[in-house]
Design a protein around this motif. Sequence first.
Motif, PDB file in Angstrom:
ATOM      1  N   MET A   1     -65.107 -45.037  37.436  1.00 47.89           N
ATOM      2  CA  MET A   1     -66.199 -44.685  36.540  1.00 47.89           C
ATOM      3  C   MET A   1     -65.654 -44.454  35.137  1.00 47.89           C
ATOM      4  SD  MET A   1     -68.890 -41.512  36.855  1.00 47.89           S
ATOM      5  CE  MET A   1     -70.104 -41.214  35.597  1.00 47.89           C
ATOM      6  N   ALA A   2     -66.281 -45.062  34.126  1.00 49.44           N
ATOM      7  CA  ALA A   2     -65.820 -44.916  32.751  1.00 49.44           C
ATOM      8  C   ALA A   2     -66.026 -43.486  32.273  1.00 49.44           C
ATOM      9  CB  ALA A   2     -66.572 -45.886  31.848  1.00 49.44           C
ATOM     10  N   ILE A   3     -65.137 -43.043  31.398  1.00 50.25           N
ATOM     11  CA  ILE A   3     -65.269 -41.722  30.804  1.00 50.25           C
ATOM     12  C   ILE A   3     -66.514 -41.701  29.918  1.00 50.25           C
ATOM     13  CG2 ILE A   3     -63.929 -42.242  28.711  1.00 50.25           C
ATOM     14  CD1 ILE A   3     -62.590 -39.479  29.057  1.00 50.25           C
ATOM     15  N   ARG A   4     -67.181 -40.557  29.859  1.00 52.17           N
ATOM     16  CA  ARG A   4     -68.351 -40.433  28.994  1.00 52.17           C
ATOM     17  C   ARG A   4     -67.907 -40.339  27.538  1.00 52.17           C
ATOM     18  NH1 ARG A   4     -70.145 -36.839  33.216  1.00 52.17           N
ATOM     19  NH2 ARG A   4     -69.449 -35.068  31.936  1.00 52.17           N
ATOM     20  N   LEU A   5     -68.750 -40.838  26.638  1.00 56.09           N
ATOM     21  CA  LEU A   5     -68.464 -40.793  25.208  1.00 56.09           C
ATOM     22  C   LEU A   5     -69.597 -40.088  24.467  1.00 56.09           C
ATOM     23  CD1 LEU A   5     -67.057 -44.391  24.556  1.00 56.09           C
ATOM     24  CD2 LEU A   5     -65.762 -42.244  24.618  1.00 56.09           C
ATOM     25  N   GLY A   6     -69.220 -39.193  23.563  1.00 58.37           N
ATOM     26  CA  GLY A   6     -70.184 -38.481  22.741  1.00 58.37           C
ATOM     27  C   GLY A   6     -69.917 -38.740  21.270  1.00 58.37           C
ATOM     28  N   THR A 236     -64.882 -30.968  31.346  1.00 61.98           N
ATOM     29  CA  THR A 236     -64.016 -31.152  30.186  1.00 61.98           C
ATOM     30  C   THR A 236     -64.652 -32.102  29.175  1.00 61.98           C
ATOM     31  OG1 THR A 236     -62.858 -32.907  31.411  1.00 61.98           O
ATOM     32  CG2 THR A 236     -61.843 -30.729  31.400  1.00 61.98           C
ATOM     33  N   VAL A 237     -64.641 -31.689  27.905  1.00 57.89           N
ATOM     34  CA  VAL A 237     -65.091 -32.546  26.810  1.00 57.89           C
ATOM     35  C   VAL A 237     -64.077 -32.405  25.669  1.00 57.89           C
ATOM     36  CG1 VAL A 237     -66.924 -33.149  25.210  1.00 57.89           C
ATOM     37  CG2 VAL A 237     -67.512 -32.179  27.450  1.00 57.89           C
ATOM     38  N   LEU A 238     -63.381 -33.477  25.377  1.00 51.70           N
ATOM     39  CA  LEU A 238     -62.382 -33.492  24.309  1.00 51.70           C
ATOM     40  C   LEU A 238     -63.054 -33.781  22.970  1.00 51.70           C
ATOM     41  CD1 LEU A 238     -59.385 -33.644  23.294  1.00 51.70           C
ATOM     42  CD2 LEU A 238     -59.501 -36.094  23.801  1.00 51.70           C
ATOM     43  N   ARG A 239     -62.743 -32.971  21.943  1.00 48.98           N
ATOM     44  CA  ARG A 239     -63.217 -33.245  20.585  1.00 48.98           C
ATOM     45  C   ARG A 239     -62.166 -34.075  19.870  1.00 48.98           C
ATOM     46  NH1 ARG A 239     -65.646 -32.121  15.700  1.00 48.98           N
ATOM     47  NH2 ARG A 239     -67.423 -31.001  16.560  1.00 48.98           N
ATOM     48  N   ALA A 240     -62.569 -35.284  19.431  1.00 52.06           N
ATOM     49  CA  ALA A 240     -61.699 -36.161  18.651  1.00 52.06           C
ATOM     50  C   ALA A 240     -62.170 -36.142  17.205  1.00 52.06           C
ATOM     51  CB  ALA A 240     -61.739 -37.578  19.211  1.00 52.06           C
ATOM     52  N   ASN A 241     -61.452 -35.420  16.359  1.00 55.79           N
ATOM     53  CA  ASN A 241     -61.785 -35.353  14.933  1.00 55.79           C
ATOM     54  C   ASN A 241     -61.239 -36.601  14.257  1.00 55.79           C
ATOM     55  OD1 ASN A 241     -63.084 -32.778  14.921  1.00 55.79           O
ATOM     56  ND2 ASN A 241     -61.086 -31.814  15.127  1.00 55.79           N
ATOM     57  N   ALA A 242     -62.088 -37.603  14.132  1.00 57.85           N
ATOM     58  CA  ALA A 242     -61.646 -38.917  13.663  1.00 57.85           C
ATOM     59  C   ALA A 242     -61.717 -39.012  12.140  1.00 57.85           C
ATOM     60  CB  ALA A 242     -62.495 -40.010  14.300  1.00 57.85           C
ATOM     61  N   ARG A 243     -60.789 -39.786  11.581  1.00 60.45           N
ATOM     62  CA  ARG A 243     -60.804 -40.126  10.154  1.00 60.45           C
ATOM     63  C   ARG A 243     -60.773 -41.643  10.067  1.00 60.45           C
ATOM     64  NH1 ARG A 243     -62.198 -36.783   6.189  1.00 60.45           N
ATOM     65  NH2 ARG A 243     -60.950 -38.066   4.787  1.00 60.45           N
ATOM     66  N   GLN A 263     -57.606 -48.595  15.905  1.00 58.23           N
ATOM     67  CA  GLN A 263     -56.657 -47.502  16.121  1.00 58.23           C
ATOM     68  C   GLN A 263     -57.331 -46.301  16.766  1.00 58.23           C
ATOM     69  OE1 GLN A 263     -55.202 -47.427  12.019  1.00 58.23           O
ATOM     70  NE2 GLN A 263     -53.160 -48.008  12.746  1.00 58.23           N
ATOM     71  N   ILE A 264     -58.563 -46.004  16.373  1.00 57.82           N
ATOM     72  CA  ILE A 264     -59.308 -44.913  17.010  1.00 57.82           C
ATOM     73  C   ILE A 264     -59.508 -45.216  18.496  1.00 57.82           C
ATOM     74  CG2 ILE A 264     -61.542 -43.729  17.096  1.00 57.82           C
ATOM     75  CD1 ILE A 264     -61.662 -44.092  14.018  1.00 57.82           C
ATOM     76  N   VAL A 265     -59.861 -46.462  18.795  1.00 55.36           N
ATOM     77  CA  VAL A 265     -60.059 -46.859  20.193  1.00 55.36           C
ATOM     78  C   VAL A 265     -58.745 -46.798  20.968  1.00 55.36           C
ATOM     79  CG1 VAL A 265     -60.631 -48.818  21.689  1.00 55.36           C
ATOM     80  CG2 VAL A 265     -62.122 -48.225  19.765  1.00 55.36           C
ATOM     81  N   GLU A 266     -57.652 -47.167  20.326  1.00 50.82           N
ATOM     82  CA  GLU A 266     -56.330 -47.068  20.961  1.00 50.82           C
ATOM     83  C   GLU A 266     -56.056 -45.630  21.393  1.00 50.82           C
ATOM     84  OE1 GLU A 266     -51.782 -47.175  19.251  1.00 50.82           O
ATOM     85  OE2 GLU A 266     -53.163 -48.719  18.531  1.00 50.82           O
ATOM     86  N   ASP A 267     -56.401 -44.682  20.536  1.00 49.07           N
ATOM     87  CA  ASP A 267     -56.199 -43.275  20.878  1.00 49.07           C
ATOM     88  C   ASP A 267     -57.183 -42.809  21.951  1.00 49.07           C
ATOM     89  OD1 ASP A 267     -54.091 -42.983  19.086  1.00 49.07           O
ATOM     90  OD2 ASP A 267     -55.406 -42.437  17.432  1.00 49.07           O
ATOM     91  N   LEU A 268     -58.411 -43.296  21.888  1.00 48.97           N
ATOM     92  CA  LEU A 268     -59.367 -42.968  22.943  1.00 48.97           C
ATOM     93  C   LEU A 268     -58.849 -43.411  24.305  1.00 48.97           C
ATOM     94  CD1 LEU A 268     -62.782 -43.936  21.284  1.00 48.97           C
ATOM     95  CD2 LEU A 268     -62.054 -41.640  21.934  1.00 48.97           C
ATOM     96  N   GLU A 277     -63.226 -35.688  31.511  1.00 48.38           N
ATOM     97  CA  GLU A 277     -64.508 -36.319  31.847  1.00 48.38           C
ATOM     98  C   GLU A 277     -65.172 -36.997  30.656  1.00 48.38           C
ATOM     99  OE1 GLU A 277     -66.378 -33.545  35.303  1.00 48.38           O
ATOM    100  OE2 GLU A 277     -66.272 -32.658  33.301  1.00 48.38           O
ATOM    101  N   GLU A 278     -64.945 -36.455  29.452  1.00 47.89           N
ATOM    102  CA  GLU A 278     -65.714 -36.910  28.304  1.00 47.89           C
ATOM    103  C   GLU A 278     -64.912 -36.724  27.026  1.00 47.89           C
ATOM    104  OE1 GLU A 278     -70.266 -36.314  26.511  1.00 47.89           O
ATOM    105  OE2 GLU A 278     -69.638 -35.333  28.368  1.00 47.89           O
ATOM    106  N   ILE A 279     -65.118 -37.630  26.087  1.00 48.43           N
ATOM    107  CA  ILE A 279     -64.540 -37.500  24.746  1.00 48.43           C
ATOM    108  C   ILE A 279     -65.668 -37.649  23.744  1.00 48.43           C
ATOM    109  CG2 ILE A 279     -62.889 -38.381  23.066  1.00 48.43           C
ATOM    110  CD1 ILE A 279     -61.295 -39.610  25.343  1.00 48.43           C
ATOM    111  N   MET A 280     -65.762 -36.687  22.826  1.00 52.06           N
ATOM    112  CA  MET A 280     -66.729 -36.814  21.739  1.00 52.06           C
ATOM    113  C   MET A 280     -65.970 -37.143  20.462  1.00 52.06           C
ATOM    114  SD  MET A 280     -66.583 -34.082  19.419  1.00 52.06           S
ATOM    115  CE  MET A 280     -68.218 -33.964  18.780  1.00 52.06           C
ATOM    116  N   VAL A 281     -66.476 -38.136  19.739  1.00 50.27           N
ATOM    117  CA  VAL A 281     -65.839 -38.606  18.514  1.00 50.27           C
ATOM    118  C   VAL A 281     -66.663 -38.128  17.321  1.00 50.27           C
ATOM    119  CG1 VAL A 281     -64.981 -40.626  17.272  1.00 50.27           C
ATOM    120  CG2 VAL A 281     -65.082 -40.658  19.768  1.00 50.27           C
TER     121      VAL A 281
END
Length: 309
Positions: A1-6, A236-243, A263-268, A277-281
Amino acid sequence: MAIRLGLGLPQNRQYDLGKDVPDVARAAEDIGYDSLWVYERALFPEPATQGLYGIEGLPWPESYRHVADPLVTLTLAAAATERVRLGSSVLVAPLHVPFQLAKALASLDAASGGRVIAGFGTGWSLDEYAASGIRPIKERGRVLDEVIDVCRAVWGPDPVRHHGRITEIDSAAVGPKPARPIPILLAASTRKARERLVEHADGWLPTGMGVEQLADQWAALQDLAAERGRQQPIQTVLRANARYSAKAHEGTDRRPFHGSTDQIVEDLLAHAQIGLEEIMVDLQSSVRDAQELKDVAAKVYEKARAAGV
């Protein structure tokens, strides 16, 4: 199952709150994002009395000069969407009156059909506590404990009763109730904060500071949960502070989630391997306006899913 994205909602100065929040929220839901998120920054002291996160000499980001209220922002997003979950990462809970915060979150959950995620943290800003803290900053941990207890009581069956240092409810009916039990997630990096999470919360809200550091923190939290005999899984929900930048960042000094969409996707992809479970960008601080936010968010989502995130 793919990780959830926010996706982080637009709260900063370059956005029109009433127009752009519903617009971005609808677009994110159409793109396929699973959740929408807000953060809290109450004020921007001038001159600064302390560095960012309390670290001496570390400047506050300019984006912190203008941050819309998190609950107002989530309410606008809730009215414009039907499916996506609505979370805070994080809301500085000790800056709020516990009873009023619990009632506001319950009302938002009822109105949205059970989509709220209550993400709490203790904060670190002396100036924010001086302006709006219910108790002094040195008591922030105890205030957070009471916020959690009051929320559980208010969201539970009537009659509601709570006897604490801040909130006194002898016996009362309090409605509306949430559409379902609202999960409480905490930002927890210290041992004491992890103990609070394991004992009293539903999940964890880490920040993406690098794969190895995150993996170590996740392992430590799981070990503590096993040590304490916790049976309930930790959400779990990871906050990815993207630039975001149109051109790829060259060199070896690139920080996580900084650079081009690739590059952002590479890090995701790298962070997804940890088992969260989830990463929010959150892209909002590095784009010009709502249209660019929607465009970049769409590219990140499509490329991330194509890459197997």
